[in-house]
Design a protein around this motif. Structure first.
Motif, PDB file in Angstrom:
ATOM      1  N   ARG A  83      -4.909  21.644 -11.254  1.00  0.00           N
ATOM      2  CA  ARG A  83      -4.555  20.239 -11.450  1.00  0.00           C
ATOM      3  C   ARG A  83      -4.201  19.967 -12.905  1.00  0.00           C
ATOM      4  NH1 ARG A  83      -9.449  17.641  -7.747  1.00  0.00           N
ATOM      5  NH2 ARG A  83      -8.456  18.051  -5.704  1.00  0.00           N
ATOM      6  N   THR A  84      -4.951  20.594 -13.822  1.00  0.00           N
ATOM      7  CA  THR A  84      -4.636  20.426 -15.241  1.00  0.00           C
ATOM      8  C   THR A  84      -3.263  20.993 -15.560  1.00  0.00           C
ATOM      9  OG1 THR A  84      -6.991  20.563 -15.815  1.00  0.00           O
ATOM     10  CG2 THR A  84      -5.405  20.969 -17.581  1.00  0.00           C
ATOM     11  N   LEU A  85      -2.965  22.169 -15.022  1.00  0.00           N
ATOM     12  CA  LEU A  85      -1.658  22.774 -15.245  1.00  0.00           C
ATOM     13  C   LEU A  85      -0.548  21.918 -14.653  1.00  0.00           C
ATOM     14  CD1 LEU A  85       0.113  25.115 -16.199  1.00  0.00           C
ATOM     15  CD2 LEU A  85      -0.375  26.283 -14.037  1.00  0.00           C
ATOM     16  N   ALA A  86      -0.797  21.353 -13.462  1.00  0.00           N
ATOM     17  CA  ALA A  86       0.211  20.487 -12.854  1.00  0.00           C
ATOM     18  C   ALA A  86       0.458  19.256 -13.717  1.00  0.00           C
ATOM     19  CB  ALA A  86      -0.234  20.083 -11.450  1.00  0.00           C
ATOM     20  N   ASP A  87      -0.616  18.695 -14.286  1.00  0.00           N
ATOM     21  CA  ASP A  87      -0.456  17.538 -15.165  1.00  0.00           C
ATOM     22  C   ASP A  87       0.318  17.908 -16.425  1.00  0.00           C
ATOM     23  OD1 ASP A  87      -1.837  15.973 -13.398  1.00  0.00           O
ATOM     24  OD2 ASP A  87      -3.765  16.149 -14.433  1.00  0.00           O
ATOM     25  N   VAL A  88      -0.007  19.067 -17.000  1.00  0.00           N
ATOM     26  CA  VAL A  88       0.686  19.503 -18.212  1.00  0.00           C
ATOM     27  C   VAL A  88       2.163  19.727 -17.935  1.00  0.00           C
ATOM     28  CG1 VAL A  88       0.877  21.396 -19.864  1.00  0.00           C
ATOM     29  CG2 VAL A  88      -1.363  20.478 -19.296  1.00  0.00           C
TER      30      VAL A  88
END
Length: 379
Positions: free
Chosen positions: A104-109
């Protein structure tokens, strides 16, 4: 990866009946929770843990399937397997939760990076006056949507002005430098009537930016770039090259480099010479196409290490398609040539002068030169 746990269980069930009783293959079910954690959420991992323990119990005490009596169910080695499965299941559940949080963090980034790219490298207009425009940007890393390559097309009172550039270095500093240069170009393109003055103003802005950043590498923070200008009804394109790969002029049956050997220094290095930048003028008539690109194109390598021969590839394609199809074909050819292993960021910008435009000086023969000195780029 999502089907891996099922395949894992099927493999165990196929091996268990054909192995000796003293070789209980069911012990490998201890790893089932971790196998599940690769691609499934924590709840599924917990369910796989319970399922794994149940299957271990079944295989430990089922005479018809494993050849063992019910007494094996509570044999100490099997009990140890149950305990290990619970522990591994707990670790697998934590691992799955951590993996989902990182995804999820990677998707947000990546979402933020995509928005930043749209702001930094906003899509060029598909048409400005008689010019059809297209661009593309390829990142060497799938997670890195933005980098140091840049391009822009701006309609002004002095014609359509184009730029493509490549910032030295990588990372956030390169992105910040690219943003600073694009901001300077977008502002100065409307104010400076002369292309050479526009380039000098951008050079001053980039020098100021480098000194503001400070540090020991101030003189090494430079940008290679090509500036181009197409004015209505003139039949020419003006080009200033700042240490960048020369643009290509594409005509029916002809592809040539726009290079007269007068390339200036990269931006932020113009102070090293007295008269750094020169405007070269070339014929640009209806049906002509201008291709600007970064060195990521020509430095693309095949599996044997050979560089991508852009000029030769374009000449071998025969009749050139319109801008959008040309860049699509170039994109696919780069991917094929490199074996889908691009090592550098790549950008390209193309401008096609519609045949309905006024011809102007371009009516002159290919090897002639008019009174103003507009020469064809061909030898």
């Amino acid at each position: 990866m999502r089907w891996l746990p099922l395949l894992y269980v099927i493999g165990v069930l196929l091996l268990e009946p054909i192995t000796p009783v003293q070789w209980p293959v069911s012990f490998v079910l201890i790893a089932l929770p971790l196998v599940t954690a690769f691609a499934h959420p924590p709840a599924v991992v917990a369910g796989a843990t319970v399922f794994g323990i149940g299957l271990e119990l079944l295989l430990a005490g089922t005479p018809c399937c494993a050849g063992r009596t019910v007494g094996y169910v509570w044999e100490r080695h099997y009990v140890a397997a149950y305990v290990c499965t619970v522990l591994v299941g707990a670790l697998g559940t934590i691992l799955a939760a951590h993996r989902i949080r990182r995804e999820r963090t990677l998707a947000d980034v990546r979402f933020v990076a995509e928005i930043a790219q749209r702001v930094l490298l906003r899509p060029v207009p598909h048409r400005i006056g008689n010019l059809l425009l297209e661009s593309f940007y390829l990142s060497a890393a799938a997670e890195a949507r933005i980098g140091g390559d840049l391009y822009e097309a701006v309609p002004t009172a002095y014609g359509v002005r184009l730029v493509i550039g490549d910032v030295r270095g990588k990372g956030l500093l390169a992105v910040e430098t690219a943003a600073a240069m694009l901001g300077a170009f977008r502002e100065a393109a409307h104010d400076e009537p002369d292309l050479n003055a526009l380039v000098e103003r951008v050079d001053i802005s980039m020098s100021r930016r480098a000194h503001q950043l400070g540090g020991s590498e101030t003189g090494e923070r430079f940008v290679t770039a090509v500036f181009a200008e197409v004015r209505d009804d003139e039949g020419v394109v003006r080009v200033v090259n700042c240490g960048h790969p020369p643009p290509l002029l594409i005509r029916p049956g002809e592809v040539s480099e726009l290079d007269r050997g007068r390339s200036g220094p990269p931006l932020n290095l113009g102070m090293l010479v007295g008269d750094p930048y020169h405007v070269d003028t070339y014929r640009f008539g209806p049906g002509d196409q201008l291709l600007l690109y970064t060195d990521g194109v020509t430095e693309t390598r095949d599996p044997h290490g050979s560089f991508y021969p852009l000029l030769q590839r374009l000449r071998s394609w025969g009749p050139m398609p319109p801008p959008e199809l040309l860049l699509d074909r170039l994109h696919q050819d780069l991917q094929t040539y490199s074996g889908d292993q691009l090592q550098d960021d790549t950008a390209a910008l193309t401008a096609f002068l519609l045949p309905s435009a006024a011809a102007g000086p371009a009516d002159t023969g290919p090897d002639e030169q008019d009174a103003e000195g507009y020469a064809d780029p061909s030898p």
